[in-house]
Design a protein around this motif. Structure first.
Motif, PDB file in Angstrom:
ATOM      1  N   GLY A  48       0.783  -1.226   0.000  1.00  0.00           N
ATOM      2  CA  GLY A  48       0.000   0.000   0.000  1.00  0.00           C
ATOM      3  C   GLY A  48       0.814   1.273   0.000  1.00  0.00           C
ATOM      4  N   GLU A  49       2.094   1.172  -0.262  1.00  0.00           N
ATOM      5  CA  GLU A  49       2.977   2.345  -0.235  1.00  0.00           C
ATOM      6  C   GLU A  49       3.306   2.788  -1.656  1.00  0.00           C
ATOM      7  OE1 GLU A  49       6.925   3.634   2.280  1.00  0.00           O
ATOM      8  OE2 GLU A  49       6.910   1.630   1.423  1.00  0.00           O
ATOM      9  N   ILE A  50       3.356   4.104  -1.871  1.00  0.00           N
ATOM     10  CA  ILE A  50       3.791   4.661  -3.152  1.00  0.00           C
ATOM     11  C   ILE A  50       5.148   5.309  -2.949  1.00  0.00           C
ATOM     12  CG2 ILE A  50       3.308   6.260  -5.027  1.00  0.00           C
ATOM     13  CD1 ILE A  50       0.381   6.016  -4.462  1.00  0.00           C
ATOM     14  N   ASP A 185      -4.535   5.662  -6.479  1.00  0.00           N
ATOM     15  CA  ASP A 185      -5.074   5.766  -5.119  1.00  0.00           C
ATOM     16  C   ASP A 185      -5.893   4.532  -4.753  1.00  0.00           C
ATOM     17  OD1 ASP A 185      -3.877   8.219  -4.707  1.00  0.00           O
ATOM     18  OD2 ASP A 185      -5.650   9.378  -5.268  1.00  0.00           O
ATOM     19  N   ARG A 188      -3.522   1.650  -4.073  1.00  0.00           N
ATOM     20  CA  ARG A 188      -2.912   1.819  -2.754  1.00  0.00           C
ATOM     21  C   ARG A 188      -3.859   1.344  -1.655  1.00  0.00           C
ATOM     22  NH1 ARG A 188      -0.148   6.694  -0.128  1.00  0.00           N
ATOM     23  NH2 ARG A 188      -0.647   7.882  -1.995  1.00  0.00           N
TER      24      ARG A 188
END
Length: 221
Positions: A48-50, A185, A188
């Motif tokens: 879930g990290e960008i 989004d 994520r």
């Protein structure tokens, strides 16, 4: 690539890890030294990290991405992956004589997806990235922007755990650029880890972290 064991921590688990990755390109000239591109890259990416990776032209960003995805082999160090990976290279690697629909069938079968799942993902991604009217047009007859949309959709087709993107929005118009970030989004929120390589990151707030590749190593900015 071996799987990572989930870490016993309150943070999301690490799904991609690079530890001391080095890569050198040899010289074709006699008595000439090779070029050290990566001299010890360390990187942890969580679910879930960008993560954004920036660097000057020629700093080795694309080499790093190819090494992480397994397209080229590191000279030393280790890379560990928990789950599946999707890769969107800077230059689309598509077959010009196929249509996008045929392209998704080809890659979908390679990913082991059922015919029904391939069709469902094709319609969903074509709608989200606004190229459904081009699904049955040959790749070599698409604009550069639409080729890049198909390139991105191929990387997303099998719903990977980790998505690696090399200059993904090159050629996008403004509406497609916004649609790309809306989709990002959503990914994520679903727990997909995303690594975006770019020579320039304008919207810093969209990223959880931004790292700079300089002198063969990564440093968080």
């Amino acid at each position: 690539m071996p799987n990572l064991e989930n870490e016993q921590t309150s943070k999301p688990s690490v799904v991609l890890r690079a530890d001391g990755v080095e890569k050198r390109y040899g010289s074709h000239l006699p008595f000439s030294r090779g070029v050290e591109v990566l001299t010890g890259v360390d990187l942890d990416v969580r679910a879930g990290e960008i993560v954004g990776i920036v660097g000057e032209n020629g700093s080795g960003k694309s080499t790093l991405l190819k090494t992480l995805v397994g397209a080229i082999e590191a000279d030393s160090g280790s890379i560990e992956l928990d789950g599946t990976i999707g890769w969107c290279p800077q230059e689309p690697r598509l077959y010009d004589r196929l249509t996008p629909r045929e392209t998704f069938r080809l890659f979908g079968e390679g990913y082991g997806l059922s015919a029904e799942r391939i069709e469902s993902r094709t319609e969903t991604l074509a709608d989200r990235l606004d190229f459904e009217r081009f699904l049955d047009r040959r790749i070599d007859r698409l604009s550069g922007g639409n080729r890049q949309k198909v390139n991105l959709a191929v990387a997303l087709l099998h719903e990977p755990s980790v998505l690696l993107l090399d200059e993904p929005y090159t050629g996008f118009d403004w509406e497609t650029y916004l649609a790309f970030w809306d989709l990002t989004d959503e990914l994520r929120e679903d727990g997909t880890a995303i690594v975006i390589i770019s020579h320039l990151i304008n919207e810093r707030e969209r990223f959880d972290r931004v790292c700079e590749l300089r002198d063969g190593t990564l440093e968080e900015r």
